[in-house]
Enzyme design. Structure first.
Site, PDB file in Angstrom:
ATOM      1  N   HIS A 156       9.041   1.767  13.091  1.00 24.65           N
ATOM      2  CA  HIS A 156       7.503   2.058  12.479  1.00 24.65           C
ATOM      3  C   HIS A 156       7.215   2.245  11.099  1.00 24.65           C
ATOM      4  O   HIS A 156       6.360   2.651  10.658  1.00 24.65           O
ATOM      5  CB  HIS A 156       6.878   3.030  13.250  1.00 24.65           C
ATOM      6  CG  HIS A 156       6.879   3.380  14.727  1.00 24.65           C
ATOM      7  ND1 HIS A 156       6.283   2.708  15.688  1.00 24.65           N
ATOM      8  CD2 HIS A 156       7.916   4.025  15.415  1.00 24.65           C
ATOM      9  CE1 HIS A 156       6.724   3.020  16.878  1.00 24.65           C
ATOM     10  NE2 HIS A 156       7.486   3.563  16.804  1.00 24.65           N
ATOM     11  N   SER A 277       5.067 -11.820 -14.622  1.00 23.72           N
ATOM     12  CA  SER A 277       3.622 -12.356 -14.416  1.00 23.72           C
ATOM     13  C   SER A 277       2.969 -12.641 -15.882  1.00 23.72           C
ATOM     14  O   SER A 277       3.541 -12.232 -16.988  1.00 23.72           O
ATOM     15  CB  SER A 277       2.933 -11.049 -14.131  1.00 23.72           C
ATOM     16  OG  SER A 277       1.467 -11.171 -14.554  1.00 23.72           O
ATOM     17  N   LYS A 283       5.632  -6.774 -15.053  1.00 27.29           N
ATOM     18  CA  LYS A 283       6.095  -7.239 -14.022  1.00 27.29           C
ATOM     19  C   LYS A 283       7.389  -7.856 -13.603  1.00 27.29           C
ATOM     20  O   LYS A 283       7.722  -8.527 -14.543  1.00 27.29           O
ATOM     21  CB  LYS A 283       4.928  -8.110 -13.438  1.00 27.29           C
ATOM     22  CG  LYS A 283       3.697  -7.425 -13.093  1.00 27.29           C
ATOM     23  CD  LYS A 283       3.388  -6.237 -11.964  1.00 27.29           C
ATOM     24  CE  LYS A 283       3.961  -7.133 -10.546  1.00 27.29           C
ATOM     25  NZ  LYS A 283       2.640  -7.819 -10.133  1.00 27.29           N
ATOM     26  N   GLU A 290       9.310 -13.699  -1.272  1.00 26.03           N
ATOM     27  CA  GLU A 290       7.881 -14.257  -0.909  1.00 26.03           C
ATOM     28  C   GLU A 290       7.728 -15.209  -0.370  1.00 26.03           C
ATOM     29  O   GLU A 290       7.023 -15.567   0.553  1.00 26.03           O
ATOM     30  CB  GLU A 290       6.860 -13.597  -1.851  1.00 26.03           C
ATOM     31  CG  GLU A 290       6.838 -12.244  -2.149  1.00 26.03           C
ATOM     32  CD  GLU A 290       5.908 -12.190  -3.343  1.00 26.03           C
ATOM     33  OE1 GLU A 290       4.776 -11.784  -3.536  1.00 26.03           O
ATOM     34  OE2 GLU A 290       6.479 -11.902  -4.652  1.00 26.03           O
TER      35      GLU A 290
END
Ligand code: ARG
Length: 457
Positions: A156, A277, A283, A290
């Site tokens: 979980h 970024s 970043k 992804e």
């Protein structure tokens, strides 16, 4: 180019309809397989006396010349042609004349396209298999380095029990092994030659389907000509196997994204597999992971589209089936692209074991071990479970770990407690005692690596 099929029709096809009908932009990828199949067909026709040996030779030489020129770049695919079969046959006839017109004897584009697709996908399975094996090797190598790096295992997404990073990575190696098995299995069932089924009902010519299958390296021939030309199960099976590859890559990607975040910081991805970024200078983004997660939907879509395309088709060939290639090619392209970046992304990431250990120290992942210690002192597990839960709650309220709670506090809850409980809940000890088969210890991880490497051979 003129049509192969302008037998009955004399009026010209509408230009938009002609382009709509065209598949060469997709199926020209199978040009080598189309030529390979045509060479085998010509040899069989000559061997059976259906065409003369001279015509057979002219066709084979012509086809070999086309292949050589395509590979040398001196001949280009004509994207005005309807499909790859049209292109090859018409180019052959331009080059060798009359014999070229005999190639399509006892053959149809229906068995031809089924053949080309199987030949082409056979090679794609090999290539994807190589990429999967490289991925598994990368996982094994990294798991070997990380076999003793204690981290929390989760259920979980809540810290649950101690595992090692090596154990966690090897779980993905097991998935990839099953993926290899599924691809090999689908490939084995695909190893059946459809050529000679012709349009749907076989032929009156004395063909030798067995010979043609042997020339093309198939182990068997399709035993029913209607099935031979209308079967696309192999596309579905391969797309299903590839969908599971993507499921696994996507789950791994999700974990790499989490682990590389400031919230976890278990790993640092190499600059080679990260992006920045355009506005936030601090970043470092896990774009490759992804994208892999994002592309998973494409492959599932390919599978769904294939199944849906087939479900309402009467036997035998229907033009709907032309859609199969774009879908299954996309599935292979996507999986290969993902594996190509995922393997080295795993291979080059940096482990941050001190952060894994910090996370393992908080979150009470040794609570089961405390309950088990009480069981060792004679308490029934359910009672021990309940008591441990109350101790965890006390620690959570005091903001301390189980190992930091003083013995008096333990003894206030049960007379059974003594000093030795602290050894039992030491995180390293908790890990090392999990010696059951398949568990997280360094020895177990080593064993898993050995087994996987053995199976890869
Ligand atoms: N381009 C077609 C396909 O990919 C080849 C088979 C065409 N057969 C036919 N009868 N029109 O399916």
């Amino acid at each position: 180019m003129s049509k192969l099929w302008s037998g009955r029709t004399s009026g010209a096809i509408d230009e938009a309809a002609e382009d709509f009908n065209r598949s060469i932009r997709v199926d020209s990828r199978m040009v080598r397989q189309d030529i390979q199949g045509s060479i085998a067909h010509a040899k069989m026709l000559a061997a059976q006396g259906i065409i003369t040996p001279e015509d057979g030779e002219a066709i084979v030489d012509g086809l070999n010349g086309i292949l050589a020129d395509l590979e040398a770049g001196t001949l280009a695919v004509d994207y005005e042609a309807e499909d790859v079969h049209t292109f090859v046959e018409q180019t052959l006839t331009e080059r060798v004349g009359e014999p070229g017109k005999r190639l399509h004897t006892a053959r149809s584009r229906n068995d031809q396209v089924a053949l080309d697709t199987r030949l082409y996908l056979r090679e794609r399975v090999e290539k994807t298999g190589d990429l999967l094996r490289a991925f598994v090797r990368a996982l094994c190598d990294r798991a070997g380095e990380a076999k003793a790096m204690v981290m929390p295992g989760y259920t979980h997404l809540q810290r649950a029990q101690p595992v090692t990073m090596g154990h966690h990575l090897m779980a993905y190696a097991m998935m990839a092994l099953r993926d290899l098995g599924r691809l090999a299995d689908a490939s084995r069932r695909m190893d059946v030659s459809p050529i000679g089924c012709c349009a749907l009902a076989g032929t009156t010519y004395p063909t030798d389907r067995q010979l043609e299958a042997e020339l093309l390296g198939f182990s068997a021939v399709a035993e029913n000509s209607l099935d031979g030309v209308s079967d696309r199960d192999f596309c579905v099976e391969l797309a299903a196997a590839l969908s599971l590859v993507m499921t696994h890559l996507s789950r791994l990607s999700e974990e790499l994204i989490l682990w590389s975040s400031w919230e976890f910081k278990y790993i640092r991805l190499s600059d080679a597999y990260s992006t920045g970024s355009s506005i936030m200078p601090q970043k470092k983004n896990p774009d490759m992971a992804e994208l892999t997660r994002g592309k998973t939907g494409r492959v599932y879509g390919d599978l769904m589209a294939l199944l849906t395309m087939l479900k309402g088709l009467p036997l035998a060939y229907n033009k709907d089936m032309q859609e199969d290639k774009e879908l299954i090619f996309d599935a292979f392209d996507t999986v290969d692209a993902c594996l190509t970046v995922c393997a080295p992304m795993v291979g080059t990431m940096t482990f941050l074991p001190e952060n894994m250990r910090k996370a393992a120290a908080a979150g009470f992942i040794n609570a089961t071990d405390l309950a088990d210690w009480l069981v060792g002192r004679g308490m029934p597990f359910r009672t021990a479970y309940k008591l441990t839960g109350q101790i965890v709650e006390e620690c959570a309220q005091k903001g301390v770990a189980l190992e930091d709670l003083p013995l008096e506090a333990y003894r206030a809850r049960s007379e059974l407690f003594d000093e030795t409980l602290y050894d039992a809940i030491n995180i390293d000890a908790c890990l090392l005692r999990r010696t059951s088969l398949g568990g997280p210890t360094p020895e177990s991880v080593e064993r898993q690596i050995k087994i996987v490497k053995e199976l890869l051979k």
